[in-house]
Design a protein around this motif. Structure first.
Motif, mmCIF file in Angstrom:
data_model
loop_
_atom_site.group_PDB
_atom_site.id
_atom_site.type_symbol
_atom_site.label_atom_id
_atom_site.label_comp_id
_atom_site.label_asym_id
_atom_site.label_seq_id
_atom_site.Cartn_x
_atom_site.Cartn_y
_atom_site.Cartn_z
ATOM 1 N N ASN A 1 1.144 -0.985 -0.199
ATOM 2 C CA ASN A 1 -0.265 -0.333 -0.118
ATOM 3 C C ASN A 1 1.044 1.167 0.064
ATOM 4 O O ASN A 1 0.436 2.460 1.041
ATOM 5 C CB ASN A 1 -1.014 0.203 1.261
ATOM 6 N N ARG A 2 1.749 1.563 -0.688
ATOM 7 C CA ARG A 2 2.215 2.798 -0.813
ATOM 8 C C ARG A 2 1.843 3.519 -2.036
ATOM 9 O O ARG A 2 1.686 3.742 -2.671
ATOM 10 C CB ARG A 2 3.998 1.470 -1.561
ATOM 11 N N GLN A 3 1.857 4.560 -1.036
ATOM 12 C CA GLN A 3 1.327 5.997 -1.965
ATOM 13 C C GLN A 3 2.800 6.239 -3.112
ATOM 14 O O GLN A 3 2.939 7.609 -2.527
ATOM 15 C CB GLN A 3 1.214 7.505 -0.991
ATOM 16 N N ASN A 4 2.371 5.820 -4.173
ATOM 17 C CA ASN A 4 3.326 5.923 -4.858
ATOM 18 C C ASN A 4 2.923 7.756 -5.795
ATOM 19 O O ASN A 4 1.668 7.634 -6.398
ATOM 20 C CB ASN A 4 3.452 5.035 -6.486
ATOM 21 N N PRO A 5 3.807 8.442 -6.136
ATOM 22 C CA PRO A 5 3.138 9.410 -6.235
ATOM 23 C C PRO A 5 2.628 9.109 -8.631
ATOM 24 O O PRO A 5 3.534 8.854 -9.062
ATOM 25 C CB PRO A 5 4.551 10.767 -6.798
ATOM 26 N N TYR A 6 1.857 9.316 -8.268
ATOM 27 C CA TYR A 6 1.308 9.602 -10.038
ATOM 28 C C TYR A 6 1.487 10.590 -10.384
ATOM 29 O O TYR A 6 2.016 11.266 -12.282
ATOM 30 C CB TYR A 6 -0.707 9.020 -10.039
ATOM 31 N N VAL A 7 1.139 12.235 -9.864
ATOM 32 C CA VAL A 7 1.586 13.796 -9.990
ATOM 33 C C VAL A 7 2.006 14.523 -9.015
ATOM 34 O O VAL A 7 1.654 14.607 -8.383
ATOM 35 C CB VAL A 7 -0.180 13.907 -11.559
ATOM 36 N N TYR A 8 2.847 15.269 -9.580
ATOM 37 C CA TYR A 8 2.986 16.520 -9.363
ATOM 38 C C TYR A 8 2.324 17.752 -9.391
ATOM 39 O O TYR A 8 2.806 18.504 -10.526
ATOM 40 C CB TYR A 8 4.327 16.800 -9.345
ATOM 41 N N PHE A 9 2.548 18.720 -8.724
ATOM 42 C CA PHE A 9 1.513 20.438 -9.615
ATOM 43 C C PHE A 9 1.794 20.872 -7.834
ATOM 44 O O PHE A 9 2.327 20.533 -7.062
ATOM 45 C CB PHE A 9 0.306 19.514 -9.573
ATOM 46 N N LYS B 1 -0.184 13.964 -6.215
ATOM 47 C CA LYS B 1 -1.707 12.755 -6.478
ATOM 48 C C LYS B 1 -1.173 11.191 -6.245
ATOM 49 O O LYS B 1 -0.370 11.301 -7.277
ATOM 50 C CB LYS B 1 -2.382 13.809 -7.405
ATOM 51 N N SER B 2 -1.391 10.846 -5.756
ATOM 52 C CA SER B 2 -1.247 9.217 -5.186
ATOM 53 C C SER B 2 -2.759 8.531 -6.048
ATOM 54 O O SER B 2 -3.682 9.334 -5.439
ATOM 55 C CB SER B 2 -0.866 8.673 -4.657
ATOM 56 N N TYR B 3 -2.675 7.496 -6.896
ATOM 57 C CA TYR B 3 -3.297 6.698 -7.291
ATOM 58 C C TYR B 3 -3.123 4.976 -6.924
ATOM 59 O O TYR B 3 -2.392 5.251 -6.453
ATOM 60 C CB TYR B 3 -4.121 7.248 -8.195
ATOM 61 N N PHE B 4 -4.373 4.574 -6.835
ATOM 62 C CA PHE B 4 -4.123 2.532 -6.622
ATOM 63 C C PHE B 4 -3.931 2.213 -5.802
ATOM 64 O O PHE B 4 -2.181 2.056 -5.394
ATOM 65 C CB PHE B 4 -3.559 2.618 -7.997
ATOM 66 N N PRO B 5 -4.627 2.739 -4.573
ATOM 67 C CA PRO B 5 -3.675 1.961 -3.210
ATOM 68 C C PRO B 5 -3.997 0.552 -3.416
ATOM 69 O O PRO B 5 -4.068 -0.275 -4.006
ATOM 70 C CB PRO B 5 -4.576 2.080 -2.027
ATOM 71 N N ILE B 6 -4.144 -0.632 -2.013
ATOM 72 C CA ILE B 6 -4.220 -2.002 -1.965
ATOM 73 C C ILE B 6 -5.446 -2.339 -2.884
ATOM 74 O O ILE B 6 -5.730 -1.883 -2.926
ATOM 75 C CB ILE B 6 -3.852 -2.592 -0.680
ATOM 76 N N ILE B 7 -4.993 -3.443 -3.982
ATOM 77 C CA ILE B 7 -6.386 -4.270 -4.626
ATOM 78 C C ILE B 7 -6.380 -5.412 -4.667
ATOM 79 O O ILE B 7 -5.894 -6.095 -5.971
ATOM 80 C CB ILE B 7 -6.648 -3.078 -5.910
ATOM 81 N N PRO B 8 -7.319 -5.843 -3.861
ATOM 82 C CA PRO B 8 -7.192 -7.942 -3.690
ATOM 83 C C PRO B 8 -8.168 -8.209 -5.433
ATOM 84 O O PRO B 8 -8.766 -6.835 -5.702
ATOM 85 C CB PRO B 8 -7.568 -7.603 -2.869
ATOM 86 N N SER B 9 -7.679 -9.241 -6.123
ATOM 87 C CA SER B 9 -8.710 -9.667 -7.019
ATOM 88 C C SER B 9 -8.595 -11.055 -7.094
ATOM 89 O O SER B 9 -7.714 -11.266 -7.056
ATOM 90 C CB SER B 9 -8.691 -8.286 -8.023
ATOM 91 N N PHE B 10 -10.233 -11.286 -7.599
ATOM 92 C CA PHE B 10 -10.026 -12.731 -8.192
ATOM 93 C C PHE B 10 -11.165 -12.998 -9.068
ATOM 94 O O PHE B 10 -11.169 -12.287 -9.241
ATOM 95 C CB PHE B 10 -10.104 -13.493 -6.768
ATOM 96 N N SER B 11 -10.101 -13.766 -9.457
ATOM 97 C CA SER B 11 -10.528 -14.492 -11.070
ATOM 98 C C SER B 11 -11.417 -15.829 -11.058
ATOM 99 O O SER B 11 -10.079 -16.836 -10.089
ATOM 100 C CB SER B 11 -10.699 -14.353 -12.534
ATOM 101 N N TYR B 12 -11.952 -16.809 -12.021
ATOM 102 C CA TYR B 12 -12.441 -18.115 -11.826
ATOM 103 C C TYR B 12 -12.149 -17.800 -13.612
ATOM 104 O O TYR B 12 -13.625 -17.107 -14.822
ATOM 105 C CB TYR B 12 -13.627 -18.450 -11.568
ATOM 106 N N LYS B 13 -11.121 -18.746 -14.549
ATOM 107 C CA LYS B 13 -11.359 -19.537 -15.659
ATOM 108 C C LYS B 13 -12.434 -20.842 -15.885
ATOM 109 O O LYS B 13 -11.294 -21.594 -15.405
ATOM 110 C CB LYS B 13 -9.924 -19.290 -16.192
ATOM 111 N N ILE B 14 -12.547 -21.049 -16.628
ATOM 112 C CA ILE B 14 -12.655 -22.508 -17.326
ATOM 113 C C ILE B 14 -12.669 -22.807 -18.839
ATOM 114 O O ILE B 14 -12.675 -21.858 -20.294
ATOM 115 C CB ILE B 14 -14.860 -23.304 -17.421
#
Length: 100
Positions: A34-42, A62-75
């Motif tokens: 969950n590191r707040q990486n810089p997306y843009v400076y102003f 300005k920072s975007y995208f904190p920790i984002i969990p996801s899952f998927s199921y494929k057949i």
């Protein structure tokens, strides 16, 4: 600019369905720590005292995208990925549906 780095984790679990098709569960975490990486400076003006004529500018990020969990199921429906299962015994349709 500050350094940009993140940790992405992923796990895949392969299995087969009751019909013999290959299936895959995927669990992943984007930006795991969950590191707040810089997306843009102003620049913005800092609040200055009313008697001062000079304006000070402050550098912000300005920072975007904190920790984002996801899952998927494929057949997979390919014939080459299908298991060769033994033929099922003849039984009523409701038993084949719920008990196999």
């Amino acid at each position: 600019m500050r350094n940009y780095h993140r940790l992405d984790l992923g796990l895949q679990y392969n299995t087969h369905t009751r019909n013999g098709n290959k299936s895959q569960w995927t669990f992943s975490i984007y930006n795991a720590y969950n590191r707040q990486n810089p997306y843009v400076y102003f620049y913005l003006e800092k609040s200055a005292m009313s008697d001062s004529q000079s304006q000070e500018l402050g550098l912000y990020q300005k920072s975007y995208f904190p920790i984002i969990p996801s899952f998927s199921y494929k057949i997979f429906f390919d014939r080459k990925e299908r298991l060769d299962l033994e033929p099922r015994e003849k039984s009523p349709w409701y038993r084949r549906l719920f008990y196999h």
